[in-house]
Design a protein around this motif. Structure first.
Motif, short mmCIF file in Angstrom:
data_model
loop_
_atom_site.label_atom_id
_atom_site.label_comp_id
_atom_site.label_asym_id
_atom_site.label_seq_id
_atom_site.Cartn_x
_atom_site.Cartn_y
_atom_site.Cartn_z
N ASN A 204 -29.73 91.73 -34.83
CA ASN A 204 -29.69 93.15 -35.22
C ASN A 204 -28.49 93.84 -34.59
O ASN A 204 -27.72 94.55 -35.26
CB ASN A 204 -31.00 93.81 -34.78
CG ASN A 204 -31.31 95.08 -35.55
OD1 ASN A 204 -30.41 95.82 -35.91
ND2 ASN A 204 -32.58 95.34 -35.78
N GLN A 286 -41.56 94.77 -37.10
CA GLN A 286 -41.03 95.93 -37.82
C GLN A 286 -41.71 97.21 -37.36
O GLN A 286 -41.06 98.25 -37.24
CB GLN A 286 -41.21 95.74 -39.33
CG GLN A 286 -40.18 94.81 -39.95
CD GLN A 286 -38.76 95.31 -39.74
OE1 GLN A 286 -38.02 94.76 -38.91
NE2 GLN A 286 -38.35 96.33 -40.46
N LEU A 289 -40.03 98.20 -34.11
CA LEU A 289 -38.70 98.78 -34.30
C LEU A 289 -38.77 100.20 -34.85
O LEU A 289 -37.86 101.00 -34.60
CB LEU A 289 -37.87 97.91 -35.24
CG LEU A 289 -37.39 96.56 -34.70
CD1 LEU A 289 -36.52 95.86 -35.74
CD2 LEU A 289 -36.60 96.73 -33.39
N GLN A 290 -39.82 100.51 -35.58
CA GLN A 290 -39.95 101.84 -36.16
C GLN A 290 -40.75 102.80 -35.27
O GLN A 290 -40.90 103.97 -35.61
CB GLN A 290 -40.61 101.75 -37.54
CG GLN A 290 -39.75 101.04 -38.58
CD GLN A 290 -38.35 101.59 -38.69
OE1 GLN A 290 -38.16 102.81 -38.75
NE2 GLN A 290 -37.35 100.72 -38.70
N GLN A 305 -35.09 101.14 -33.65
CA GLN A 305 -34.00 100.70 -34.51
C GLN A 305 -32.81 101.66 -34.43
O GLN A 305 -31.66 101.24 -34.31
CB GLN A 305 -34.48 100.60 -35.96
CG GLN A 305 -33.40 100.21 -36.97
CD GLN A 305 -32.81 98.85 -36.70
OE1 GLN A 305 -33.52 97.89 -36.52
NE2 GLN A 305 -31.48 98.76 -36.66
#
Length: 333
Positions: A204, A286, A289-290, A305
């Motif tokens: 990333n 996910q 990350l959010q 993120q």
């Protein structure tokens, strides 16, 4: 923007009407607009068609290739470093004072976030071994400003990592056991999840670094060497504990994974997630990350993120001389 993960064995990633489409056994599994994808991660024998490859390159959407076990194979990415940034990065890499300043910040950021995670996890357990590790990490953090060389910083970092992981292992509940960090291969479920998480953060950051035009191979704590993106290795350090380690402890202590979700050791002793468990991990990944935190510099609520992206821009300001020291994010208690 989101990451597109393709995990099914034998799946194909195609493109039609400006949409990426995943096919498996000749049936469409998912269709998502191209302009919603930040990068693509292919696991194992997934196939990328010529049309999907061409569109990804034109749209500057990086494609990462990983094994089913999460081992990094390579990447497809069209953008190269901005020449003005590259010249300044090369100049800075030859400046020992610049490198030492940034390396101190990087190590301090890593150890500080490791220290905070141990304190947070041990808040209700009050284990003596963890308390001792917290005190040792605090002592090392206080020594960093006086470090006279990068070798000294590496010594602090290596010693602290051993202390930290030993303490972290005592906070992971049965039936899982974790005594030390092992890589290439990871030899137990905990190390398997840590390695996978670190790989995903690493890729990333690699994408974000190239997206703004920096060259990933010119670092400070880590020095450039053949085929090693040293800058990515630098910037990942502050994110290991708050993103990866905290998620792994949560997944295991919450019984989201059980021992049967992992393979038996292979001929090299490697232990990895089963294919069905990989999908579960990526779903929680996910979500992590959010999730939002308060950014330690701006005071704004941002996702992890977004925080990764902001820290790459933070480093760019140091490259350009707009500020003297890189400022890693700092977790909150």
């Amino acid at each position: 923007m989101t990451v597109l993960y393709v995990t099914e064995r034998g799946a194909s990633l195609k493109v039609k009407h400006q949409q990426f489409q995943i096919y498996h056994n000749s049936e469409i599994q998912l269709s998502i607009p191209v302009n919603r994808i930040s990068h693509i991660v292919l696991f194992g024998s997934c196939r990328l068609t010529h049309g999907a490859m061409s569109l990804a390159l034109r749209r500057q959407i990086p494609v990462m290739f990983l094994s089913y076990q999460g081992r990094y194979f390579g990447r497809l990415q069209g953008k190269i470093a901005e020449i003005d940034y590259l010249q300044q990065q090369v100049k800075n890499s030859l400046n020992p004072e610049f490198r030492l300043r940034q390396a101190k910040s990087i190590v301090a950021g890593k150890l500080s976030n490791s220290w905070i995670l141990l304190r947070r996890l041990n808040r209700y357990h009050q284990q003596t071994e963890v308390k001792e590790a917290i005190a040792q990490l605090a002592d090392t953090i206080n020594k960093i400003p006086q470090a006279e060389s990068i070798d000294t910083l590496f010594g602090y970092e290596g010693q602290s990592a051993r202390i930290y992981f030993q303490a972290l292992g005592t906070l992971i509940q049965d039936p899982f056991q974790f005594t030390k960090r092992t890589r290439r291969p990871p030899t137990d479920p905990v190390n398997s999840l840590l390695s996978l998480g670190y790989t995903l953060v690493f890729q990333n950051l690699y994408t974000l670094i190239q997206a703004i035009g920096l060259h990933p191979h010119f670092g400070n704590l880590h020095t450039p060497r053949h085929n090693h993106p040293a800058l990515v290795s630098d910037l990942i350090e502050e994110f290991r504990a708050p993103i990866v380690d905290s998620l792994v402890v949560y997944l295991l202590n919450s019984n989201i994974f059980i021992p049967e979700d992992f393979t038996a050791p292979d001929n090299r002793g490697g232990v990895y997630l089963q294919p069905s468990a990989l999908k579960i991990f990526l779903k929680h990944w996910q979500t992590k990350l959010q999730s939002q935190i308060t950014h330690s510099h701006t005071g704004a609520k941002v996702t992890y993120q977004r925080c990764l992206e902001l820290q790459v821009w933070e480093y760019l300001t140091c490259v350009l001389g707009e500020q003297e020291n890189y400022r890693p994010i700092q977790s909150k208690m």
